[in-house]
Design a protein around this motif. Sequence first.
Motif, mmCIF file in Angstrom:
data_model
loop_
_atom_site.group_PDB
_atom_site.id
_atom_site.type_symbol
_atom_site.label_atom_id
_atom_site.label_comp_id
_atom_site.label_asym_id
_atom_site.label_seq_id
_atom_site.Cartn_x
_atom_site.Cartn_y
_atom_site.Cartn_z
ATOM 1 N N TYR A 22 7.207 -10.284 3.685
ATOM 2 C CA TYR A 22 8.345 -10.956 4.876
ATOM 3 C C TYR A 22 9.088 -12.003 4.312
ATOM 4 O O TYR A 22 10.536 -11.824 4.373
ATOM 5 N N MET A 25 12.264 -10.530 2.668
ATOM 6 C CA MET A 25 13.045 -10.156 3.326
ATOM 7 C C MET A 25 13.803 -10.652 3.477
ATOM 8 O O MET A 25 14.949 -10.630 3.253
ATOM 9 N N LEU A 38 17.087 -5.389 4.045
ATOM 10 C CA LEU A 38 15.602 -4.828 3.604
ATOM 11 C C LEU A 38 15.159 -3.981 4.499
ATOM 12 O O LEU A 38 13.772 -4.839 4.978
ATOM 13 N N GLU A 39 14.410 -2.974 3.873
ATOM 14 C CA GLU A 39 13.323 -2.763 4.642
ATOM 15 C C GLU A 39 12.128 -2.014 3.895
ATOM 16 O O GLU A 39 11.745 -2.560 2.949
ATOM 17 N N ALA A 40 11.393 -2.792 5.309
ATOM 18 C CA ALA A 40 9.551 -2.369 4.301
ATOM 19 C C ALA A 40 9.547 -1.519 3.434
ATOM 20 O O ALA A 40 8.852 -1.667 2.561
ATOM 21 N N GLY A 41 9.469 -0.539 3.181
ATOM 22 C CA GLY A 41 9.729 0.768 3.096
ATOM 23 C C GLY A 41 10.099 0.109 1.352
ATOM 24 O O GLY A 41 9.278 0.600 0.004
ATOM 25 N N THR A 42 11.455 -0.009 1.200
ATOM 26 C CA THR A 42 11.568 -0.095 0.681
ATOM 27 C C THR A 42 11.566 -0.917 -0.428
ATOM 28 O O THR A 42 11.277 -0.651 -2.280
ATOM 29 N N TYR A 44 8.392 -2.450 -0.484
ATOM 30 C CA TYR A 44 7.811 -2.344 -1.140
ATOM 31 C C TYR A 44 7.486 -1.235 -2.538
ATOM 32 O O TYR A 44 6.673 -0.878 -3.506
#
Lengths: 108, 891
Positions: A22, A25, A38-42, A44
């Motif tokens: 986090y 991000m 930034l999205e979490a999925g992107t 990771y």
Amino acid sequence: MTLRPIEFNILLALAAEERHGYAIMQEVARFSEGALSLEAGTLYRALHRMLKSGWVAESARRPAADVDDERRRYYRLTPLGRRVAAAEAERLARLVSAARAHRLLSRA
Amino acid sequence: MRNRRFAWWLVWLYPPAFRREVGLSFVDALDDQMRAAHAAGASRLRTAVSAIRDTLKNAPAEWAGELRHRSARPHLDAQEKKTMLDMFRQDVRYALRAWRRRPAFALVAVMTLALGIAATTAMFSIVNAVLLRAIPYRDADRLVMLWGRTQANPQTLVSYREYDAIRRDARALDATGLWLAQSVNLTGGTQPERVIGAFVTGSFFDVLGLTAERGRLFRENESEPGSAQPVVVITHAFWQRRFGGDPSAIGATLTLNGTPLTVVGILAPPFDPSTVPAGGWFLNCDALIPVGHFPGRNDLSGNGPALIGVARLRPGVSLAAANSDLDVASKALQKAFPTTESGKSVNAESVQDTIVGTSRQTLMLLLACVGAVLLIACVNVSNLLLARAVDRQREVALRAALGASRFMMARQLLVEAGLLTVVSSALGLLAGRWSLQAITWLRPPNVPIPDHIAMDGSVLVFAVAVSAAVALVCGVLPAMGTSRFDLAAILQAGFRRSTGTGGRTREILVVVELALSVALLATSGLLARSLMAVQRAPIGFEPSHVLTLQLRLPPARYGSKGDIARFFQRAIDRIRSAPGVESAAFVRAVPFSGNGGSTAFTVEGRPMPPGSEPQASYHLVTPDYFRTLRIPMLRGRDFSDRDDLHAPLVAVVNDTFARTTWPGADPIGKRIKTADLPDWITIVGVAGDAKHLGPTDLPRPQLYVSHYQNPQIFSSLVVRTAAAPMSVANDVRQAIWSVDKDQPLWAVQPLDAIVEATEGQWRFMAVLVGVFALVALALAGVGIYGVMAYSVAQRTHEIGIRLALGASTSRVLGGVIARGLRLTAVAVAIGSAAAVTIARLARSVFFGVAPHDPSTLVAAAALLAGIAMIACYVPARRAASVDPTVALAEE
């Protein structure tokens, strides 16, 4: 080798210190002045790739005890990752001076 | 915590390698992000939606990359598979070891599930055989029955004239034929024999797509009335029985109803008749005879109803389209014959509906009941697994701490449940075959269950689906119960078990099974009440000490009405003088035998347009019929021997007829008219209402006419005897044969046996559902006992403390029982509502009892509450007898 923008962003975010997901991000959002969220999925998916490529690694060390959250996993740059980031930075710097030479960018 | 669980669900959508390497961290980050968004004022829904959108975008992309990657490394793939297999093996070994340690658990679980699967599979086999494979003919979904309809009678037969019109005008029908099965006398052999004939048109073979095994079938022009050829086609079974399979049967002569017919072909059996309901319905006969030889009341040229229409719809044509086509044909006919055809029409009904009819509700109710039993069994096993999972929580927590993922634990439970299911399904299928046998022995007479029921492909598919569902319910519920635990809390709790874990899930499960049991108990109670109502319902006649038999006089030898009447009179004289006979009468249709007929009538002075006349069920009887069956004569007189062909026509009507036709007036001396008799008929007597079709008949007008004044070739005999009815059977036969030695007699049986057979369906349902309800009750009792006993065991420590602090034992006892009763109360409410709904949906299965019958519902609730009390009392006693010092020292 070309680096994807997101990967360069992550490398930059980790250049100063080790961070957990986090925090990466937040850092990316901070130095892009909010332009890049930034999205979490992107994040990771990129992180997963970069772990496999050996640019980043899970950190064995922990920050100071008072700010540590024991369950978190922290990521750090590997020497390879640092070289990749530096190479990309140089490439971008060359592009920037070229842009200046063509008066695309003010000197300010 | 909620965020984290949500994040876990999302992470599950990513490939395993991804989850392994960054999964935990990913969950943290998602959690952080959602928390931050929430703190910044975003709604929970909005954060969730954006997280889901993120996942939907990235997870498939990651999978795509992963699969591309995998296909590039085949050797690694094989390695991964091996480890998957290894893990599976390990899980199986683990489960087997656990069973060996606790064989009682494994045995109870396997037996419970096997029982449920056996019953469900058996019942589905029957439903499959009766409902799904009912009509094993080509294009069965396009087969329809054609029924005549008048304003007063919604379902009657079709006349030959209507058949002609339909063939000409109804374009929606591919092929149309006529069919009617009827007893036929076969003579010319050593003794007279009754065979089942089917009178059919040549087109009938095309409708059903039948072919000849040897020889040929007859054609339409050979079957037409007036020009019917002396030919007959026999069925394979009859060929084997009568001719021993000799090919020279083709060309042989069979004298049927006194007419010599040449066998021209043997019908190829399109299926094994013993595996389909009612022997395949149309082909449950010995000989197929051209319809032109039909020995009906009229010679088929008139407009009277005669036979049953069978037709095949054109491909793609709906039943509704066919019916509107038939309307057109009927209208044309009405225009051509306005005096006789007005108000009449023909309509099509799918053969499936005709044959399966009301047994659909019966079978579906049984399937629902058996499904409920299976569900209860699953819930019980699920509860057992859950209890064990909670017991093993510390071990599981340890494994989790040592790195086992939640997925691994869930997988372990699923593998164990799967293993249980495989073993119990195998046992269940075996037991299912036996219970199928048991159910077919019990089968009711009016549900067309075939003699041999195959456990075919669809049954196996069903069984596999049921087993998979069972495995899921048994495995997933406990897995859900255990995946919600707090590692640290459990590990820190030491030997004291954490309370409450899985407790809620278990309570819900128990409520479900108790509710299902109440529903089953109530349903079975309603069925038992129905059976009692059926048995108690007054039928209007006295069936004991009455012998019955059937006969059909050959029209070739009994050509005139006088011939038939003379036979009746002479036979009755001989039978009356036989020893042991008190009285005897001929009647066209014995009550409850399935035979019967109705007629339209007009009352003198009340002209009616044709087709809208009132209807009455129509009985032809000789004198003494009422005395023989003990039907009371309420007014007037019985028929006498003088009411013959030369005397004025007379009739007896039943009470309902008299009251509905001439309310408040004396019916004696009033006159009516029917279509089949030329003159006015004078009412001379009123008899009590007697049910005719079965015990659930509603009162309806009945018209009795003297058999001597309206002699018909088909008749039955009723004989009242002093001793057991069958003891005079031989003398009665001899008496008839002394009048005509060639006359076949059949269906020789006591009347009370016929009446009892009609109760068969009710008894079948009551017994079967009763058995299901008892099994359900036992399982539910065990279920609630298990839950209460377990919760007491878990709370031993706490109860010890409360006792040590001065709580009375009765208070502890009461507390446990009260908890059990709370669960029971909720279940009773749900279950009763379910039972009422079921009874409403399956109305036709019940009789003489309201779906919400309070005494039945209360009794079911009380029975279950009683069982639940007992099941709770034992653990409650144990709780009350906890020794505080021991309980506290356990720590």
